[in-house]
Motif scaffolding. Structure first.
Motif, PDB file in Angstrom:
ATOM      1  N   GLU A  62      -5.501 -19.844 -19.043  1.00  0.00           N
ATOM      2  CA  GLU A  62      -5.361 -20.875 -18.162  1.00  0.00           C
ATOM      3  C   GLU A  62      -6.581 -21.743 -17.774  1.00  0.00           C
ATOM      4  O   GLU A  62      -6.656 -22.602 -16.852  1.00  0.00           O
ATOM      5  CB  GLU A  62      -4.612 -20.544 -16.842  1.00  0.00           C
ATOM      6  N   LEU A  63      -7.607 -21.132 -18.050  1.00  0.00           N
ATOM      7  CA  LEU A  63      -8.837 -21.719 -17.842  1.00  0.00           C
ATOM      8  C   LEU A  63      -9.193 -22.908 -18.724  1.00  0.00           C
ATOM      9  O   LEU A  63     -10.079 -23.675 -18.427  1.00  0.00           O
ATOM     10  CB  LEU A  63     -10.180 -20.842 -17.787  1.00  0.00           C
ATOM     11  N   ASN A  64      -8.475 -23.037 -19.732  1.00  0.00           N
ATOM     12  CA  ASN A  64      -8.607 -24.148 -20.600  1.00  0.00           C
ATOM     13  C   ASN A  64      -9.959 -24.178 -21.498  1.00  0.00           C
ATOM     14  O   ASN A  64     -10.346 -25.407 -21.622  1.00  0.00           O
ATOM     15  CB  ASN A  64      -8.304 -25.477 -20.122  1.00  0.00           C
ATOM     16  N   ARG A  65     -10.455 -23.067 -21.556  1.00  0.00           N
ATOM     17  CA  ARG A  65     -11.663 -22.960 -22.574  1.00  0.00           C
ATOM     18  C   ARG A  65     -11.263 -22.433 -23.897  1.00  0.00           C
ATOM     19  O   ARG A  65     -10.011 -21.706 -23.922  1.00  0.00           O
ATOM     20  CB  ARG A  65     -12.814 -22.062 -21.875  1.00  0.00           C
ATOM     21  N   PRO A  66     -11.988 -22.611 -25.081  1.00  0.00           N
ATOM     22  CA  PRO A  66     -11.558 -21.838 -26.317  1.00  0.00           C
ATOM     23  C   PRO A  66     -11.706 -20.616 -26.189  1.00  0.00           C
ATOM     24  O   PRO A  66     -12.571 -19.914 -25.434  1.00  0.00           O
ATOM     25  CB  PRO A  66     -12.709 -22.378 -27.329  1.00  0.00           C
ATOM     26  N   ALA A 109     -14.260 -30.575 -13.584  1.00  0.00           N
ATOM     27  CA  ALA A 109     -15.170 -29.638 -13.362  1.00  0.00           C
ATOM     28  C   ALA A 109     -14.266 -28.256 -13.488  1.00  0.00           C
ATOM     29  O   ALA A 109     -14.841 -27.541 -13.872  1.00  0.00           O
ATOM     30  CB  ALA A 109     -15.752 -29.625 -11.872  1.00  0.00           C
ATOM     31  N   TYR A 110     -13.078 -28.302 -12.980  1.00  0.00           N
ATOM     32  CA  TYR A 110     -12.085 -27.047 -13.013  1.00  0.00           C
ATOM     33  C   TYR A 110     -10.846 -27.281 -13.815  1.00  0.00           C
ATOM     34  O   TYR A 110     -10.121 -28.495 -13.638  1.00  0.00           O
ATOM     35  CB  TYR A 110     -11.888 -26.615 -11.439  1.00  0.00           C
ATOM     36  N   PRO A 111     -10.331 -26.414 -14.426  1.00  0.00           N
ATOM     37  CA  PRO A 111      -8.810 -26.462 -14.870  1.00  0.00           C
ATOM     38  C   PRO A 111      -7.698 -26.635 -13.667  1.00  0.00           C
ATOM     39  O   PRO A 111      -7.690 -25.638 -13.030  1.00  0.00           O
ATOM     40  CB  PRO A 111      -8.600 -25.172 -15.870  1.00  0.00           C
ATOM     41  N   ASP A 169     -20.644 -22.037 -15.615  1.00  0.00           N
ATOM     42  CA  ASP A 169     -21.415 -22.085 -16.764  1.00  0.00           C
ATOM     43  C   ASP A 169     -20.550 -22.640 -18.120  1.00  0.00           C
ATOM     44  O   ASP A 169     -21.329 -22.908 -19.024  1.00  0.00           O
ATOM     45  CB  ASP A 169     -21.986 -20.635 -17.280  1.00  0.00           C
ATOM     46  N   LYS A 170     -19.357 -22.386 -17.942  1.00  0.00           N
ATOM     47  CA  LYS A 170     -18.468 -23.199 -19.152  1.00  0.00           C
ATOM     48  C   LYS A 170     -18.950 -22.884 -20.337  1.00  0.00           C
ATOM     49  O   LYS A 170     -19.392 -23.629 -21.304  1.00  0.00           O
ATOM     50  CB  LYS A 170     -18.662 -24.804 -19.028  1.00  0.00           C
ATOM     51  N   PRO A 171     -18.681 -21.661 -20.668  1.00  0.00           N
ATOM     52  CA  PRO A 171     -19.159 -20.913 -22.253  1.00  0.00           C
ATOM     53  C   PRO A 171     -18.490 -21.972 -23.201  1.00  0.00           C
ATOM     54  O   PRO A 171     -17.341 -22.240 -23.003  1.00  0.00           O
ATOM     55  CB  PRO A 171     -18.744 -19.633 -22.032  1.00  0.00           C
ATOM     56  N   ASP A 172     -19.108 -21.979 -24.336  1.00  0.00           N
ATOM     57  CA  ASP A 172     -18.367 -22.657 -25.503  1.00  0.00           C
ATOM     58  C   ASP A 172     -17.093 -21.907 -26.120  1.00  0.00           C
ATOM     59  O   ASP A 172     -16.111 -22.511 -26.564  1.00  0.00           O
ATOM     60  CB  ASP A 172     -19.529 -22.893 -26.702  1.00  0.00           C
ATOM     61  N   MET A 211      -5.980 -24.029 -10.830  1.00  0.00           N
ATOM     62  CA  MET A 211      -6.470 -24.271  -9.416  1.00  0.00           C
ATOM     63  C   MET A 211      -5.050 -24.044  -8.580  1.00  0.00           C
ATOM     64  O   MET A 211      -5.030 -23.612  -7.740  1.00  0.00           O
ATOM     65  CB  MET A 211      -7.219 -25.516  -9.077  1.00  0.00           C
ATOM     66  N   ALA A 212      -4.012 -24.931  -9.136  1.00  0.00           N
ATOM     67  CA  ALA A 212      -2.678 -24.802  -8.508  1.00  0.00           C
ATOM     68  C   ALA A 212      -2.203 -23.351  -8.307  1.00  0.00           C
ATOM     69  O   ALA A 212      -1.750 -23.114  -7.361  1.00  0.00           O
ATOM     70  CB  ALA A 212      -1.692 -25.686  -9.282  1.00  0.00           C
ATOM     71  N   VAL A 213      -2.321 -22.571  -9.450  1.00  0.00           N
ATOM     72  CA  VAL A 213      -1.786 -21.443  -9.408  1.00  0.00           C
ATOM     73  C   VAL A 213      -2.718 -20.602  -8.325  1.00  0.00           C
ATOM     74  O   VAL A 213      -2.053 -19.800  -7.445  1.00  0.00           O
ATOM     75  CB  VAL A 213      -1.955 -20.537 -10.460  1.00  0.00           C
ATOM     76  N   LYS A 214      -4.031 -20.842  -8.287  1.00  0.00           N
ATOM     77  CA  LYS A 214      -4.702 -19.929  -7.290  1.00  0.00           C
ATOM     78  C   LYS A 214      -4.500 -20.559  -5.819  1.00  0.00           C
ATOM     79  O   LYS A 214      -4.276 -19.513  -4.810  1.00  0.00           O
ATOM     80  CB  LYS A 214      -6.183 -20.206  -7.615  1.00  0.00           C
ATOM     81  N   LEU A 215      -4.160 -21.711  -5.785  1.00  0.00           N
ATOM     82  CA  LEU A 215      -4.052 -22.184  -4.298  1.00  0.00           C
ATOM     83  C   LEU A 215      -2.559 -21.363  -3.833  1.00  0.00           C
ATOM     84  O   LEU A 215      -2.734 -21.037  -2.641  1.00  0.00           O
ATOM     85  CB  LEU A 215      -3.824 -23.498  -4.337  1.00  0.00           C
ATOM     86  N   LEU A 216      -1.624 -21.218  -4.680  1.00  0.00           N
ATOM     87  CA  LEU A 216      -0.515 -20.501  -4.050  1.00  0.00           C
ATOM     88  C   LEU A 216      -0.700 -19.232  -3.981  1.00  0.00           C
ATOM     89  O   LEU A 216       0.028 -18.383  -3.205  1.00  0.00           O
ATOM     90  CB  LEU A 216       0.678 -20.620  -5.394  1.00  0.00           C
ATOM     91  N   GLU A 217      -1.705 -18.578  -4.519  1.00  0.00           N
ATOM     92  CA  GLU A 217      -2.058 -17.261  -4.404  1.00  0.00           C
ATOM     93  C   GLU A 217      -3.048 -16.971  -3.127  1.00  0.00           C
ATOM     94  O   GLU A 217      -3.353 -15.903  -2.698  1.00  0.00           O
ATOM     95  CB  GLU A 217      -2.701 -16.400  -5.654  1.00  0.00           C
TER      96      GLU A 217
END
Length: 855
Positions: free
Chosen positions: A122-126, A215-217, A96-99, A221-227
């Motif tokens: 890390e989601l790079n949202r405000p 679409a994604y930070p 939903d990418k909230p503002d 995603m890189a950190v989640k891949l390692l997890e």
């Protein structure tokens, strides 16, 4: 970065956008819901997220000309995908990418809150930080430098006290700035030490030839891949042309790191977040020299003591029952006369009864009134009960109960997060199985989750309390305190035993997962908070009585009325009534009132007046003079026939004749009712079940009440209220009516004990059964949730009644013996699982309050 903005900046921000979508994110017990209410007020609504049962709470407020929609995300400790709440919160933030993300943090426990904050960044949202409960932090001697925190993380930080509405203006302003202008952060929120180069390399690999970056930070995603996050791995497979190579790179890097560090990648990442959080805390928080135990810590030294904790828990449960049910029941003696008067008022508005029968309309309406009155009579009990539970919730002790029970539950195959569903289901008698089953969606492992779903209905939900109260007051009045203690605790023991059996048999192959727990600080409950929740829950109970229970009552009425008695049978009863009427006419023939009473309609009015007058006198209490004056004013002649004390000869003759006519009418009506019920659809069902239920001591009336309670638990008492009808017209309570008829029928405390235990193990009501289907996604498990408890319940109840009958012991002695047996079985199963429940409590209380674990 300073957390304050000037008016010009705010005005400029508002001029750019007319709508903002804001996500309210935070960990549990951070006061997120309080801040949500502070922002949105009454402009909020609740729904479900599409495709899941997790509740979605949304609200709106206006900031100048800009509309702001706030979505209160489920409380979560991380952005993993292990629990349904975590997945829902993460999916909303990503898709939903909230503002703007308003991260509500517990200022009194900043280190814990920062664990989620670092992941949100890390989601790079405000992001805007809301430092809630600043008053609690200050009371603990914690002084947070909000400007310093803002500078370190490069996001605004706003001090808040949500429950006092402090900081709302500043938070609204910062949300507008961040949501409209966005944020430019020059520093990474944290780095991962030896894994940092791998994270950067994966980020670059994901960026090449891929739509993922839009679409994604990618760093997230890189950190989640390692997890080893399966959802993120799936996204890479679907959207990246070199997915296999990237995933191979991830697996190789993880294996090399774990071999070198002797530590899993997930544990290392968790440790990096924890170290970064501690580093930030050191820079932003000033504490007084020397650690002084907080108020909560001093209390917990006693309430969470490894030996004293179980004693305080049992004492708490005992006090709740003693104050709410035992003492609250005394208040019903004052409320019942008003409900009985209400029945009389309704009866006056209906057509007066005939010589023998009331008429279908009158019978149906009074049936519904009797059903509702039976349950409304327990309002004082529920009001006190809800108030006490609200105090426990506000004080913070409710979380301690979960903490104490955590390790015990684990001994029986349940999970730490099973505690909340059990509490919601009615550990304290006042919950409901439906929200209890709904709350199981947050349990991460399927085995414990399924076991919890199947055992939550055993708790003492609000709807079971009326039947328990009824049976205890009729059959165990001298042992009321122990009987209520038995009901409140034996249900937990039985649930634990059955959970152990299920998790070691049909659920044995299901997966399990670890648990993270934290403790909120103690708070003094506020009068407003307790009163609000008490009134709200009481009103919900009244609404349930006015909707579901009345609907069930109408259905039960129809099933008990049809098919009607054969005309030949009714003709016999009508002939007997006519003979009684002729005897009445002969008795008054020689009096001065013979002419007036020769009219049948006048006699019917006199009989109706007599019923109302008798009921009013029985419920008059100290107001007898007023009742006599009121009824004398209504009809002086009728009053002279029935008034207590000295009467003229003719008045006494008529009064005696009316009494005999009314007695005959009641006897005939009772006989008609019994035969009609026995001949009805419901009566036939009750009789058909007797070959099975007779071993538990249940007759057809009890069977009917139990069947009707499947639609709504409260209907058990409502149905009994109209099945045991003798004395209802006189305003007698159900306890008095059922007690009198039970004495005639031979029902004993042993029968009552078997019924109490069966009702505790009885299958969930219709609404809870549907929720089992929703949560499990399987009709098979829904059917199992009905058949398994039915079989267990009838077997246990039959064993209690049959064994007690053979041994010739009383119901109270059998109650004590059954309790000891259940306790010994539970203790034995706990020992068989590795450690006893007492040892488990000690281990639990030696653990620190927050236990971060790698999954």
């Amino acid at each position: 970065m300073n957390s304050r903005i000037d008016d010009e900046s705010a005005t400029a921000a508002h001029a750019v956008k007319s709508y903002l979508l804001v996500a309210l994110a935070g960990q549990q017990n951070a006061g997120k819901s309080t801040v949500f209410n502070m922002l949105t007020g009454a402009s909020q609504y609740v729904a479900n997220y599409p495709g899941v049962t997790v509740e979605k709470k949304s609200g709106r407020y206006k900031d100048g000309e800009m509309r702001v929609e706030v979505v209160d995300l489920p409380g979560t400790y991380s952005l993993t995908s292990f629990s349904l709440e975590e997945r829902v919160a993460r999916d909303f933030l990503l898709q939903d990418k909230p503002d703007c993300i308003a991260n509500i943090m517990d200022a009194s426990n900043l280190s814990r809150s920062l664990m989620l904050t670092l992941q949100l960044l890390e989601l790079n949202r405000p992001v805007v930080l809301g430092l809630n409960m600043m008053d609690v932090a200050q009371a603990h001697g914690i002084h947070i430098d909000a400007d310093r925190l803002s500078s370190i993380l490069e996001v605004p930080a706003v001090p808040l006290v949500g429950r006092k509405n402090m900081g709302r203006k500043e938070l609204v302003e910062q949300v507008a700035i961040a949501g409209v202008r966005g944020q430019q952060r020059t520093k990474r929120p944290l780095e991962y030490g030896p894994l940092e180069e791998t994270v950067v390399a994966l980020e670059q690999a994901l960026h090449q030839n891929s739509r993922l970056g839009a679409a994604y930070p990618l760093r997230w995603m890189a950190v989640k891949l390692l997890e080893q996050d399966e959802m993120v791995r799936g996204l890479v497979r679907e959207n990246h042309p070199d997915a296999d190579a990237i995933l191979e790179q991830v697996d190789k890097a993880a294996a090399m790191f774990e071999q070198a560090a002797h530590l899993s990648v997930a544990d290392h990442i968790l440790a990096c977040r924890h170290a970064r959080a501690q580093e930030i805390v050191q820079q932003c928080i000033n504490r007084p020299d020397g650690h002084k135990a907080t108020f909560s810590e001093r209390i917990d030294r006693v309430l969470l003591h490894r030996i004293l904790a179980p004693m305080f828990l049992v004492l708490t449960v005992y006090c709740i029952y003693q104050v709410s049910i035992v003492q609250g029941y005394e208040l019903t003696k004052y409320t019942w006369p008003y409900l009985a008067s209400l029945r009389g008022i309704v009866g006056d508005l209906l057509p007066i009864p005939g010589l023998l029968e009331d008429g279908l309309l009158r019978a149906l309406v009074l049936w519904c009134v009797d059903s509702a009155n039976t349950l409304l009579n327990y309002l004082p009990i529920f009001f006190i009960l809800f108030a006490l539970i609200a105090m426990l919730e506000d004080s913070g002790y409710m979380a301690r109960i979960a903490f104490i029970l955590d390790r015990i539950f684990q001994r029986f195959g349940l999970h730490g997060q099973s505690t909340l569903p059990f509490i919601l289901g009615g550990v304290f008698a006042g919950g409901c199985a439906v929200p209890g089953i709904m709350a199981t969606k947050g349990i991460p492992d399927e085995r414990s989750r399924m076991a919890t779903i199947l055992t939550v209905p055993y708790m003492n939900c609000l709807a079971k309390v009326p039947l328990y109260t009824l049976l205890v007051n009729i059959f165990f009045p001298g042992e009321k305190s122990f009987a209520l203690f038995f009901i409140s605790t034996v249900t937990i023991l039985m649930a634990l035993i059955i959970a152990w059996i299920l998790t070691h048999t049909v659920l044995r192959s299901r997966e399990s997962a670890p648990f993270v727990m934290e403790m909120p600080t103690y708070h003094l409950p506020t009068v407003r908070g307790v009163a609000t929740r008490t009134l709200q829950r009481t009103w919900e109970y009244i609404q349930k009585v006015g909707t579901i229970v009345l609907a069930v009552s109408v259905c039960v009425f129809a099933l008990l009325q049809f098919p009607n008695l054969p005309q030949a049978v009714m003709a016999t009863y009508e002939q007997d009534m006519e003979q009684a009427y002729e005897s009445f006419q002969q008795a008054v023939q020689e009096t001065q009132f013979a002419g007036m009473l020769a009219d049948r309609q006048t006699v019917l009015e006199l009989m109706h007046y007599s019923s109302r007058f008798t009921a009013a006198r029985l419920n008059a209490g100290s107001g007898m003079d007023k009742v006599l004056a009121d009824y004398a004013q209504q009809h002086q002649v009728f009053f002279n026939f029935l008034k207590p004390g000295k009467k003229e000869k003719d008045e006494r003759t008529v009064g005696t004749a009316v009494g005999q006519l009314m007695t005959t009418r009641k006897e005939l009506q009772r006989a008609i009712k019994d035969r009609r019920i026995e001949n009805s659809f419901f009566g036939r069902l009750g009789r058909a079940l007797e070959p099975v239920t007779q071993f538990a001591g249940f007759d057809w009336k009890i069977n009917i009440a139990l069947v009707s309670s499947f639609a709504a638990r409260e209907s058990s008492v409502a149905t009994l209220g109209v099945l045991f009808q003798q004395g209802a017209d006189e305003g007698g309570t159900l306890e008095a009516r059922m007690g009198a008829e039970s004495t005639e029928s031979g029902m004993t405390p042993l029968h009552a004990l078997a019924l109490i235990v069966f009702f505790a193990l009885y299958p969930p009501c219709f609404a809870a059964t549907i929720m089992v289907k929703v949560q499990t996604g399987s009709y098979k498990w829904m059917l199992f949730a009905i058949l398994f408890p039915s079989a267990v319940g009838i077997l246990v109840a039959s064993a209690i009644f049959s064994l007690g009958t053979v041994l010739g012991v009383t119901g109270f002695v059998m109650m004590q013996a059954f309790y000891v047996l259940m306790f010994c079985i539970a203790l034995g199963l706990g020992l068989f699982a590795g450690r006893s429940p007492v040892e488990a409590i000690g281990d639990s209380l030696r653990h620190q309050r927050i236990v971060p674990q790698s999954r």
